[in-house]
Enzyme design. Sequence first.
Site, PDB file in Angstrom:
ATOM      1  N   ASP A  77     -10.227   3.507   3.916  1.00 10.81           N
ATOM      2  CA  ASP A  77     -10.349   2.064   3.713  1.00 10.81           C
ATOM      3  C   ASP A  77     -11.800   1.609   3.931  1.00 10.81           C
ATOM      4  O   ASP A  77     -12.110   0.431   3.767  1.00 10.81           O
ATOM      5  CB  ASP A  77      -9.409   1.331   4.687  1.00 10.81           C
ATOM      6  CG  ASP A  77      -9.019  -0.058   4.205  1.00 10.81           C
ATOM      7  OD1 ASP A  77      -8.989  -0.282   2.975  1.00 10.81           O
ATOM      8  OD2 ASP A  77      -8.742  -0.925   5.065  1.00 10.81           O
TER       9      ASP A  77
ATOM     10  N   LYS B 121       0.840  -1.200   0.000  1.00 12.25           N
ATOM     11  CA  LYS B 121       0.000   0.000   0.000  1.00 12.25           C
ATOM     12  C   LYS B 121       0.883   1.261   0.000  1.00 12.25           C
ATOM     13  O   LYS B 121       0.572   2.249  -0.674  1.00 12.25           O
ATOM     14  CB  LYS B 121      -0.971  -0.043   1.190  1.00 12.25           C
ATOM     15  CG  LYS B 121      -2.052  -1.109   0.977  1.00 12.25           C
ATOM     16  CD  LYS B 121      -2.841  -1.504   2.221  1.00 12.25           C
ATOM     17  CE  LYS B 121      -3.783  -2.668   1.877  1.00 12.25           C
ATOM     18  NZ  LYS B 121      -4.523  -3.195   3.036  1.00 12.25           N
TER      19      LYS B 121
ATOM     20  N   GLN C 191      -4.445  -1.748   9.378  1.00 15.17           N
ATOM     21  CA  GLN C 191      -4.390  -3.048   8.703  1.00 15.17           C
ATOM     22  C   GLN C 191      -5.122  -4.117   9.528  1.00 15.17           C
ATOM     23  O   GLN C 191      -4.856  -4.289  10.702  1.00 15.17           O
ATOM     24  CB  GLN C 191      -2.925  -3.456   8.469  1.00 15.17           C
ATOM     25  CG  GLN C 191      -2.764  -4.752   7.691  1.00 15.17           C
ATOM     26  CD  GLN C 191      -3.328  -4.694   6.276  1.00 15.17           C
ATOM     27  OE1 GLN C 191      -3.172  -3.711   5.573  1.00 15.17           O
ATOM     28  NE2 GLN C 191      -3.984  -5.766   5.850  1.00 15.17           N
TER      29      GLN C 191
END
Length: 280
Positions: free
Chosen positions: A121, A54, A98
């Site tokens: 996200d 990422k 994450q």
Amino acid sequence: MSTQLLDGKACSLALEKKLAERVAALCARTHRTPILATLLVGDDPASATYVRMKGEACRRVGMASLPITLPVTTTTEELLQQIAQLNENPDVQGILLQHPVPAHIDERACFDAIAASKDVDGVGCLGFGRMSMGLPAYGSATPQGIMHLLRAYDLPLCGCHAVVVGRSPILGRPMAMMLLQADCTVTICHSHTKNLAEHLACADLIVAAVGKPEFIRAAWVPDHAIVVDAGYHPGGVGDVELAPLKTRVRAYTPVPGGVGPMTIATLMQQTVMAAEAAFS
Ligand code: NAP
């Protein structure tokens, strides 16, 4: 009708190219570089790889990443404090936590602590609720990337029967809501579903988000179906037994090179959107 390969790698590169142009224009206009903060808790090698990928994607489109790695012993309170600092940091436009975090951490509380304007996200309840109601929100990156891929190939979604296998908060559940927004008739299957094969037999579109290698057998998949395989396991297999389907179904996502690159490109797209909003 020949089978169409839904090339997530090519589609993500095309998206990144457009994003790079938007970032260049934004930087030229504001003299600021968008920053995505990435939070990694613990030392899971797969998670570390995803976070690194990422960060690399940020650089490909002209943005920067701010990688923050926290020890496996981090508490929920400590992680919430870190998120609060990033929420307040005017240099940071997007925050990625994450998944998964270590089991002792309240992941939901941490996801929901991310400011909606920085939740690029798409993991927060607020964004999920807004997306489900058809209101503007950053979608959960993996299902949002799948929607982008389906649309890029102009696949007809209106009225089709979509069967989503899996109902996790970041994948199956938002996927089902996005397909409902796209006027599909949606069936959601999960670990308590009886007769999964019967549900799949009447699917026009199947999204596999189970997390078990080749769990969905080729024999359960009808010839006309569009098959989206979100899974990725050691050995390069997904959640669907894909090999026999590659010449038989209407369309399918390869593993690797299907859903994975679209997830990252979508995270980039939503970070660019957040930066454009923050810098305006
Ligand atoms: P997850 O949180 O483990 O959820 C798995 C889901 O599958 C659950 O809803 C579970 O049902 C359901 N399930 C388990 N056994 C089942 C069965 N026998 N029949 C029907 N449903 C069953 O996994 P996830 O995070 O959603 O991830 C799913 C897959 O996508 C994994 O392979 C993961 O690696 C992959 N993934 C890929 C990306 C990407 O960017 N490419 C991103 C995220 C995830 P219950 O709810 O009843 O337990």
